[in-house]
Motif scaffolding. Structure first.
Motif, PDB file in Angstrom:
ATOM      1  N   LEU A 142      -5.028  -9.832 -10.608  1.00  0.00           N
ATOM      2  CA  LEU A 142      -5.760  -8.846 -10.385  1.00  0.00           C
ATOM      3  C   LEU A 142      -6.747  -9.492  -9.021  1.00  0.00           C
ATOM      4  CD1 LEU A 142      -7.494  -7.268 -13.241  1.00  0.00           C
ATOM      5  CD2 LEU A 142      -8.889  -7.966 -11.781  1.00  0.00           C
ATOM      6  N   ALA A 143      -7.136 -10.492  -9.315  1.00  0.00           N
ATOM      7  CA  ALA A 143      -8.089 -11.111  -8.435  1.00  0.00           C
ATOM      8  C   ALA A 143      -7.646 -11.672  -6.734  1.00  0.00           C
ATOM      9  CB  ALA A 143      -8.728 -12.413  -9.039  1.00  0.00           C
ATOM     10  N   ALA A 144      -6.052 -11.219  -6.937  1.00  0.00           N
ATOM     11  CA  ALA A 144      -5.729 -10.913  -4.967  1.00  0.00           C
ATOM     12  C   ALA A 144      -6.190  -9.836  -4.477  1.00  0.00           C
ATOM     13  CB  ALA A 144      -4.132 -11.161  -5.359  1.00  0.00           C
ATOM     14  N   ALA A 145      -5.807  -9.066  -5.562  1.00  0.00           N
ATOM     15  CA  ALA A 145      -6.105  -7.975  -5.179  1.00  0.00           C
ATOM     16  C   ALA A 145      -7.885  -7.552  -3.667  1.00  0.00           C
ATOM     17  CB  ALA A 145      -6.860  -6.311  -5.689  1.00  0.00           C
ATOM     18  N   LEU A 146      -8.703  -8.231  -4.223  1.00  0.00           N
ATOM     19  CA  LEU A 146      -9.683  -8.130  -3.185  1.00  0.00           C
ATOM     20  C   LEU A 146      -9.095  -9.061  -1.682  1.00  0.00           C
ATOM     21  CD1 LEU A 146     -12.272  -9.707  -5.783  1.00  0.00           C
ATOM     22  CD2 LEU A 146     -12.421  -7.523  -5.030  1.00  0.00           C
ATOM     23  N   PRO A 147      -8.702 -10.016  -1.689  1.00  0.00           N
ATOM     24  CA  PRO A 147      -8.483 -10.859  -0.011  1.00  0.00           C
ATOM     25  C   PRO A 147      -7.980  -9.859   0.041  1.00  0.00           C
ATOM     26  CG  PRO A 147      -7.712 -12.245  -2.386  1.00  0.00           C
ATOM     27  CD  PRO A 147      -8.764 -11.172  -2.204  1.00  0.00           C
ATOM     28  N   VAL A 148      -6.782  -9.113  -0.384  1.00  0.00           N
ATOM     29  CA  VAL A 148      -5.508  -8.227   0.152  1.00  0.00           C
ATOM     30  C   VAL A 148      -6.325  -6.524   0.536  1.00  0.00           C
ATOM     31  CG1 VAL A 148      -3.492  -6.930  -0.430  1.00  0.00           C
ATOM     32  CG2 VAL A 148      -3.506  -9.141  -1.176  1.00  0.00           C
ATOM     33  N   GLY A 149      -7.126  -6.232  -0.237  1.00  0.00           N
ATOM     34  CA  GLY A 149      -7.732  -5.474   0.799  1.00  0.00           C
ATOM     35  C   GLY A 149      -8.309  -6.069   1.126  1.00  0.00           C
ATOM     36  N   PHE A 150      -9.729  -5.957   1.727  1.00  0.00           N
ATOM     37  CA  PHE A 150     -10.369  -6.513   2.634  1.00  0.00           C
ATOM     38  C   PHE A 150      -9.597  -6.804   3.527  1.00  0.00           C
ATOM     39  CE2 PHE A 150     -13.914  -8.104  -0.363  1.00  0.00           C
ATOM     40  CZ  PHE A 150     -14.142  -6.601  -0.241  1.00  0.00           C
ATOM     41  N   ALA A 151      -8.469  -7.253   3.623  1.00  0.00           N
ATOM     42  CA  ALA A 151      -7.495  -8.048   4.905  1.00  0.00           C
ATOM     43  C   ALA A 151      -6.921  -6.982   5.628  1.00  0.00           C
ATOM     44  CB  ALA A 151      -6.505  -8.919   4.645  1.00  0.00           C
ATOM     45  N   ILE A 152      -6.245  -6.186   4.939  1.00  0.00           N
ATOM     46  CA  ILE A 152      -5.639  -4.883   5.570  1.00  0.00           C
ATOM     47  C   ILE A 152      -6.981  -3.982   5.541  1.00  0.00           C
ATOM     48  CG2 ILE A 152      -5.089  -2.409   4.797  1.00  0.00           C
ATOM     49  CD1 ILE A 152      -3.372  -3.952   1.669  1.00  0.00           C
ATOM     50  N   MET A 153      -8.194  -3.862   5.227  1.00  0.00           N
ATOM     51  CA  MET A 153      -8.877  -3.207   5.713  1.00  0.00           C
ATOM     52  C   MET A 153      -9.860  -4.051   7.536  1.00  0.00           C
ATOM     53  SD  MET A 153     -11.857  -2.036   2.963  1.00  0.00           S
ATOM     54  CE  MET A 153     -11.962  -3.074   1.707  1.00  0.00           C
ATOM     55  N   THR A 154      -9.195  -5.092   7.258  1.00  0.00           N
ATOM     56  CA  THR A 154      -9.772  -5.862   8.413  1.00  0.00           C
ATOM     57  C   THR A 154      -9.054  -5.099   9.386  1.00  0.00           C
ATOM     58  OG1 THR A 154     -10.794  -8.359   7.390  1.00  0.00           O
ATOM     59  CG2 THR A 154     -10.395  -8.066   9.636  1.00  0.00           C
ATOM     60  N   ALA A 155      -8.029  -5.523   9.234  1.00  0.00           N
ATOM     61  CA  ALA A 155      -6.849  -4.409  10.836  1.00  0.00           C
ATOM     62  C   ALA A 155      -7.024  -3.281  10.991  1.00  0.00           C
ATOM     63  CB  ALA A 155      -5.511  -5.114   9.493  1.00  0.00           C
ATOM     64  N   ILE A 156      -7.281  -2.917   9.813  1.00  0.00           N
ATOM     65  CA  ILE A 156      -7.886  -0.794   9.871  1.00  0.00           C
ATOM     66  C   ILE A 156      -8.830  -1.310  11.001  1.00  0.00           C
ATOM     67  CG2 ILE A 156      -8.361   1.209   8.504  1.00  0.00           C
ATOM     68  CD1 ILE A 156      -6.816   0.116   6.680  1.00  0.00           C
ATOM     69  N   GLY A 157     -10.285  -1.888  10.634  1.00  0.00           N
ATOM     70  CA  GLY A 157     -10.775  -1.938  11.107  1.00  0.00           C
ATOM     71  C   GLY A 157     -10.431  -2.394  13.048  1.00  0.00           C
ATOM     72  N   LEU A 158      -9.916  -3.495  13.230  1.00  0.00           N
ATOM     73  CA  LEU A 158      -9.860  -3.212  14.742  1.00  0.00           C
ATOM     74  C   LEU A 158      -8.839  -2.911  15.424  1.00  0.00           C
ATOM     75  CD1 LEU A 158      -8.683  -7.220  13.122  1.00  0.00           C
ATOM     76  CD2 LEU A 158     -11.083  -6.781  14.641  1.00  0.00           C
ATOM     77  N   ILE A 159      -7.940  -2.164  14.520  1.00  0.00           N
ATOM     78  CA  ILE A 159      -7.148  -0.626  15.704  1.00  0.00           C
ATOM     79  C   ILE A 159      -8.205   0.182  15.941  1.00  0.00           C
ATOM     80  CG2 ILE A 159      -5.521   1.004  15.188  1.00  0.00           C
ATOM     81  CD1 ILE A 159      -3.570  -1.071  13.351  1.00  0.00           C
ATOM     82  N   ARG A 160      -9.281   0.860  14.928  1.00  0.00           N
ATOM     83  CA  ARG A 160     -10.511   1.865  15.511  1.00  0.00           C
ATOM     84  C   ARG A 160     -10.959   1.303  15.752  1.00  0.00           C
ATOM     85  NH1 ARG A 160      -7.022   4.150  12.542  1.00  0.00           N
ATOM     86  NH2 ARG A 160      -7.140   5.713  11.355  1.00  0.00           N
ATOM     87  N   LEU A 161     -11.579   0.141  16.319  1.00  0.00           N
ATOM     88  CA  LEU A 161     -12.224  -0.675  17.430  1.00  0.00           C
ATOM     89  C   LEU A 161     -11.721  -0.736  18.733  1.00  0.00           C
ATOM     90  CD1 LEU A 161     -14.953  -1.700  17.693  1.00  0.00           C
ATOM     91  CD2 LEU A 161     -14.493  -3.737  16.857  1.00  0.00           C
ATOM     92  N   VAL A 162     -10.406  -0.793  18.809  1.00  0.00           N
ATOM     93  CA  VAL A 162     -10.039  -0.813  19.807  1.00  0.00           C
ATOM     94  C   VAL A 162      -9.655   0.067  20.438  1.00  0.00           C
ATOM     95  CG1 VAL A 162      -7.460  -1.764  21.388  1.00  0.00           C
ATOM     96  CG2 VAL A 162      -8.249  -3.139  19.642  1.00  0.00           C
ATOM     97  N   GLU A 163      -8.866   1.791  19.592  1.00  0.00           N
ATOM     98  CA  GLU A 163      -8.871   2.813  19.940  1.00  0.00           C
ATOM     99  C   GLU A 163     -10.180   3.596  20.445  1.00  0.00           C
ATOM    100  OE1 GLU A 163      -5.448   4.435  16.769  1.00  0.00           O
ATOM    101  OE2 GLU A 163      -7.450   4.472  16.367  1.00  0.00           O
ATOM    102  N   ALA A 164     -10.928   3.193  20.104  1.00  0.00           N
ATOM    103  CA  ALA A 164     -12.239   3.632  20.607  1.00  0.00           C
ATOM    104  C   ALA A 164     -12.051   3.256  22.659  1.00  0.00           C
ATOM    105  CB  ALA A 164     -13.637   2.548  20.291  1.00  0.00           C
ATOM    106  N   GLY A 165     -11.588   2.607  22.942  1.00  0.00           N
ATOM    107  CA  GLY A 165     -11.105   2.503  24.230  1.00  0.00           C
ATOM    108  C   GLY A 165     -11.749   1.579  24.938  1.00  0.00           C
TER     109      GLY A 165
END
Length: 618
Positions: A142-165
C-alpha cells in the motif's frame, strides 16, 4: 539558427512521444483500478447481503487499491493539467506574464515533489515489516503507492518544464526557487525562535503567494507544510508523509471516484436528459419555466452523482439551447447554473458531505438525511429571483404539454428519478455502507443504460474511467496535503487558541455561526470547498458542539457558505467551471449573478438560524 531549430524539433518530438507513453502507461492501469474497486466493493455487498457470507478481506484490498488509484490519478491530473488551482489572478495578467508564472508554478511543484520523495520512500520502507490482519500481506504494498506516484509526477513535471521551451524562464525560476529554499534554510535558527508566528509565515503568507501564483492547491499545501515542519520543528518529515497517506486512504473517501464515475455514467446513458425532459414537460409552458427546470434538475442529478462538474455537464447541454431560443441571455444562463451549483452542495451524495464525514466523524447517514431540506429551501429562494426576472417573458410560441405527454416523459424518467431513492434507501436500510452504495448506483445505471434507455457507448468507458481517476486523484491529493497541514496546525497548539477565541466571542451561537459563514465564504472562494473543509472541519466542529450547535446543522451551514464562495466571482473556481461548461465568457455572468448570490446568502441565513431545516428529519 536553422541548425538550432533542427536540434530542437526532434527533441520536442521525442518529448511528446515520451509524454504520450507516460499517459498511456498510467492511464490503462488506473482505469483497471477503478473497475477493480467497483468489482471488489460490489462483490462484498452481494456476498454479504444476498448470500449472507461476508468476505472479510474486501475492505483491505479496496484500501490498498484505493491509495494506488489516488496517486496514479494525481499523476494523470498533473499530466492533463487538471489539478485544482486558483486562476483568477493569473488570468488578469498578460500572456507573457502568465507563461512566466506557469514555469514558476511547475518549478514550485517539482520542488515539493523532489523534497518529499525521499521521505515517501522511507515511509514505504518502514511499512515492510507490518502486515495486514486479513490478507496477511506487507503494508509496503500500500505505502509504495506514495513514492511511485510522486516519482511519476516528478517525471511528468520535468517534461512539462522542458516543454515550456524558454530556458531563460526555466533557469530564472529554478534559481529563484533555490534562493528561497536556501534563504529559508539559513534563517532556520531565527524561525525556530518565532514560535507560532511561523503559522502566519508558512500557512498564510507562503500558501497565499503560491495559490495566487497559480500553483495547484495540493502542492501549495504540501510545500508550506514541508517547510514548516522541516524548518521550525524537530518532527521527521516521514511522519508528515504518514499523515498525508492517512488523509488520502480513509475508506469513506473511496466513494469519491465511484460517485464521480456514476455522475459520468448517468450523463452517458441519457438518465439525466430523461429527468430534464420530464421536468420540462411540467414547467416549460410557464414564465421562466426552463429556469425552474434547471434548478429542479440540478437538485435531482446532484442526488445521484456527487460531483458538481458532472451535474452541470449533464444538465446544461440539455437545457441551454432551448433557453437561448426563448431569449435567455448567456450571462443569465451561466449565473443561474453557478448558483444552482452552490445550492446543491448539501444534496446527498455530495462529495463534500462525504469529506465532512471522513474528517470529522459525523455520521454519513445523518449528513445524507440532513442535506436534503437545506438545498430545497435555498432552491425555493432562487426560484423567487427567477420569477422576478421572467415576469415579462413572452410565451406566445410555447405550447403546454398534454397530460399524455407528461405521463410518457414521467414513465421514461422513472428509472432515473428512482436512482437517488435507491442510493439513499441502501444506506439507511443497511444494505450497503456510504462507501459501497455508489457501486449499487453504478450497477443500476449500467443496467438502465443497457436495457431501459438503450444508450450505452462502450467506446466512452475508458475515457470516463481515466477522467474519473484524474478528478479523484486531484481531490484526494488535496485532502492528503490538507490533512498534513491540519495535523501541523493541531500540533502547534493553534486548535486550542482557535477554540479559546471562538468560544469567547460575544453573542453566543448567532455570532459563532456568522463568523463561520464569513470565514467559509472566503475559504471556499480561495481554497475551494474540500481543502477548506479538511483544514478547518476538525478544528471547528468540536467548538460548534461546545457552544451548542448540532454537528449536522453546522455541517449544512459551512457547506452552503463554502458553496457560495466556490461559485461566486471573481475568485470562485466553480463559477469558471460553469462558464466553461456553458461556453460563456465569465464577464457576461458577473452582473446577473449578483441577485442569485444575494438569494443564496438569504437562504444560508435562514438555514443557519432555523436549525430544524437541517436536523428536523434526523
Amino acid at each position: 539558427m536553422e541548425t538550432q531549430n533542427l536540434i530542437v524539433a526532434p527533441s520536442r518530438s521525442l518529448l511528446r512521444k515520451l509524454d504520450r507513453a507516460i499517459g498511456t502507461a498510467i492511464g490503462v492501469p488506473t482505469a483497471v483500478l477503478v473497475l477493480l474497486e467497483i468489482a471488489v466493493l460490489l462483490g462484498g455487498v452481494v456476498s454479504r447481503y444476498v448470500f449472507h457470507h461476508p468476505i472479510i478481506w474486501t475492505d483491505e484490498l479496496a484500501s490498498t487499491l484505493f491509495l494506488w488509484l489516488a496517486m496514479l490519478g494525481s499523476a494523470i491530473a498533473l499530466h492533463r493539467a487538471e489539478h485544482m488551482r486558483m486562476t483568477a489572478v493569473v488570468g488578469m495578467l498578460s500572456p507573457p506574464a502568465r507563461r512566466v508564472l506557469e514555469v514558476i508554478a511547475m518549478v514550485a511543484a517539482l520542488t515539493f515533489l523532489l523534497l518529499i520523495l525521499p521521505s515517501a520512500y522511507e515511509f514505504a520502507a518502514d511499512e515492510v515489516a507490518v502486515t495486514t490482519p486479513a490478507m496477511q500481506i506487507s503494508d509496503a504494498w500500500l505505502a509504495a503507492a506514495l513514492p511511485v506516484g510522486f516519482a511519476i509526477m516528478t517525471a511528468i513535471g520535468l517534461i512539462r518544464l522542458v516543454e515550456a521551451g524558454n530556458w531563460r524562464h526555466i533557469v530564472g525560476a529554478v534559481g529563484t526557487s533555490a534562493l528561497i529554499v536556501g534563504g529559508l534554510y539559513l534563517l532556520q535558527p531565527t524561525l525556530e525562535e518565532l514560535g507560532n508566528l511561523n503559522l502566519l509565515i508558512f500557512f498564510v503568507g507562503i500558501v497565499a503567494c503560491l495559490v495566487f501564483a497559480g500553483l495547484p492547491i495540493a502542492f501549495a499545501f504540501g510545500l508550506a507544510t514541508f517547510g514548516y515542519q522541516a524548518l521550525t520543528t524537530e518532527t521527521p518529515i516521514v511522519v508528515v508523509v504518514g499523515r498525508i497517506e492517512e488523509g488520502m486512504s480513509h475508506l469513506i473517501l473511496l466513494s469519491v471516484p465511484l460517485f464521480v464515475f456514476l455522475g459520468l455514467l448517468i450523463e452517458m446513458t441519457g438518465m439525466a436528459r430523461a429527468m430534464v425532459n420530464f421536468l420540462a414537460s411540467l414547467l416549460a409552458h410557464v414564465r421562466g419555466g426552463l429556469s425552474y427546470v434547471l434548478i429542479g434538475a440540478m437538485y435531482l442529478v446532484s442526488g445521484i452523482s456527487g460531483s458538481k462538474a458532472a451535474d452541470m455537464a449533464a444538465v446544461a447541454p440539455a437545457l441551454f439551447p432551448e433557453m437561448r431560443a426563448r431569449g435567455s441571455k448567456p450571462g443569465e444562463l451561466v449565473a443561474l447554473l453557478a448558483a444552482t451549483g452552490a445550492q446543491t452542495e448539501t444534496i446527498p451524495p455530495s462529495l463534500v458531505l462525504i469529506t465532512v464525514g471522513s474528517v470529522t466523524g459525523v455520521s454519513i447517514a445523518s449528513l445524507f438525511t440532513g442535506g436534503l431540506l437545506p438545498g430545497l429551501v435555498v432552491g425555493a429562494i432562487l426560484c423567487v429571483v427567477v420569477w422576478r426576472r421572467n415576469r415579462g417573458e413572452s410565451l406566445s410560441h410555447v405550447t403546454q404539454a398534454s397530460a399524455r405527454e407528461i405521463g410518457r416523459t414521467f414513465l421514461v424518467a422513472l428509472p432515473a428519478i428512482a436512482l437517488p431513492f435507491v442510493i439513499r434507501a441502501a444506506v439507511i436500510e443497511g444494505v450497503a455502507t456510504a462507501t459501497e452504495v455508489s457501486t449499487i448506483g453504478i450497477a443500476y445505471a449500467a443496467f438502465a443504460g443497457l436495457f431501459v434507455y438503450r444508450k450505452f457507448d462502450w467506446k466512452r468507458i475508458y475515457p470516463m474511467l481515466v477522467e474519473t481517476a484524474a478528478l479523484s486523484g486531484a481531490i484526494l491529493l488535496i485532502i492528503g496535503a490538507a490533512t498534513g497541514m491540519a495535523w501541523s496546525l493541531t500540533q502547534s497548539g493553534f486548535s486550542r487558541d482557535l477554540a479559546r477565541a471562538m468560544t469567547g466571542l460575544p453573542g453566543g451561537v448567532p455570532t459563532f455561526l456568522l463568523v463561520s459563514i464569513a470565514a467559509f465564504i472566503v475559504l471556499g472562494s480561495v481554497l475551494e470547498g474540500i481543502p477548506a473543509i479538511v483544514l478547518f472541519g476538525p478544528l471547528l466542529f468540536p467548538i460548534a458542539k461546545q457552544v451548542g450547535v448540532h454537528e449536522v446543522h453546522y455541517a449544512m451551514v459551512i457547506i452552503l457558505a463554502m458553496g457560495i464562495g466556490l461559485f461566486a466571482p471573481p475568485f470562485g473556481v466553480g463559477y469558471y467551471a460553469a462558464c466553461a461548461i456553458s461556453k460563456v465568457h465569465p464577464d457576461e455572468g458577473l452582473k446577473p449573478i449578483a441577485g442569485y448570490i444575494l438569494a443564496l446568502i438569504i437562504g444560508l441565513l435562514l438555514v443557519a438560524f432555523v436549525p430544524w431545516i437541517s436536523i428536523g428529519f434526523l
